[in-house]
Design a protein around this motif. Structure first.
Motif: not given
Length: 247
Positions: A190-197, A199-201, A205-206
């Protein structure tokens, strides 16, 4: 002749694809196959912590190069405006919605999860979390903040709660001898989701950004599809312990 069982289901009738009876582990099942399934779900819903990557692009979705500010709008006016950019503080209410709904949905549907099993709960979580992102994308495309709150915040928040408790509940049953480790594995995802999500986002967006579009609604759609696939894989990979099982 079919007889009624304690579950209220007719014996001899094949359980449905999402039913609890369908995912009871057989003899010799390796319990270490359950943590990857839990991580599939928790790494997806953990993106709730990374939503701040969207706030700056969305704060200039109308003005593009700089936020288009329309005086002292009230929060009610901001929910429905199509000509002014949203304030970062207003979008930040998403965090409140996420975590209020996480706790509320876990409390309300925790008993339901135990009755129907983690596969059904995990799949409903995937539908809510990913469907919330899709509805949020529509809100961004039409520039309606209330739709973003409803989609990603409320519906996504319900999916967040169901997706949070289903892996924890399942792992603790499989690892009664290592409860701390089992809970830690779930929280790690759960805590690592942002670590992957996050950079993907940023990457998406770029990729989708143009001189006339900040590329956020397209990113919501793509991430909603990706998360639905991985969360469904996780939900269908779940197995529950057979009666009287011990490690």
């Amino acid at each position: 002749m079919a007889t009624l069982e304690g579950t209220g289901r007719l014996s001899g009738v094949r359980p449905g694809l999402l039913d609890r009876e369908r995912i009871i582990a057989t003899a010799g099942f390796n319990r270490w196959l359950v943590p990857p399934a839990a991580l599939c779900i928790h790494l997806c819903i953990g993106m709730a912590y990374g939503f701040s990557v969207f706030w700056l692009p969305l704060s200039r979705a109308v003005g593009l190069s700089a936020p288009k500010v329309c005086g002292d709008m009230t929060i009610i006016q901001e929910l429905f405006t199509t000509t002014c950019d949203w304030r970062v503080a207003s979008m930040g209410w998403m965090y409140t919605l996420f975590f209020v709904l996480l706790g509320a949905s876990a409390a309300i549907w925790g008993g339901w999860l135990e009755r129907v099993g983690p596969r059904k709960a995990g799949f409903v979580s995937a539908v809510c979390w990913s469907g919330g992102l899709v509805l949020g994308a529509i809100g961004i495309y039409t520039h309606q903040l209330w739709l973003l709150w409803l989609g990603s915040g409320v519906i996504g928040g319900i999916g967040l709660g169901l997706g949070y408790i289903s892996p924890v509940s399942t792992l603790v049953k499989w690892f009664p001898d290592r409860r701390g480790m089992a809970t830690g594995m779930a929280i790690m995802g759960f805590g690592g989701g942002a670590m992957i999500g996050a950079p993907l986002a940023n990457m998406l967006m770029n990729y989708f950004k143009t001189p006339t579009d900040v590329g956020v609604w397209q990113t919501f759609l793509v991430m909603g599809l990706i998360y639905f696939v991985f969360m469904t894989i996780g939900a269908f990979a779940y197995r529950i312990t057979p009666p009287n099982w011990r490690p």
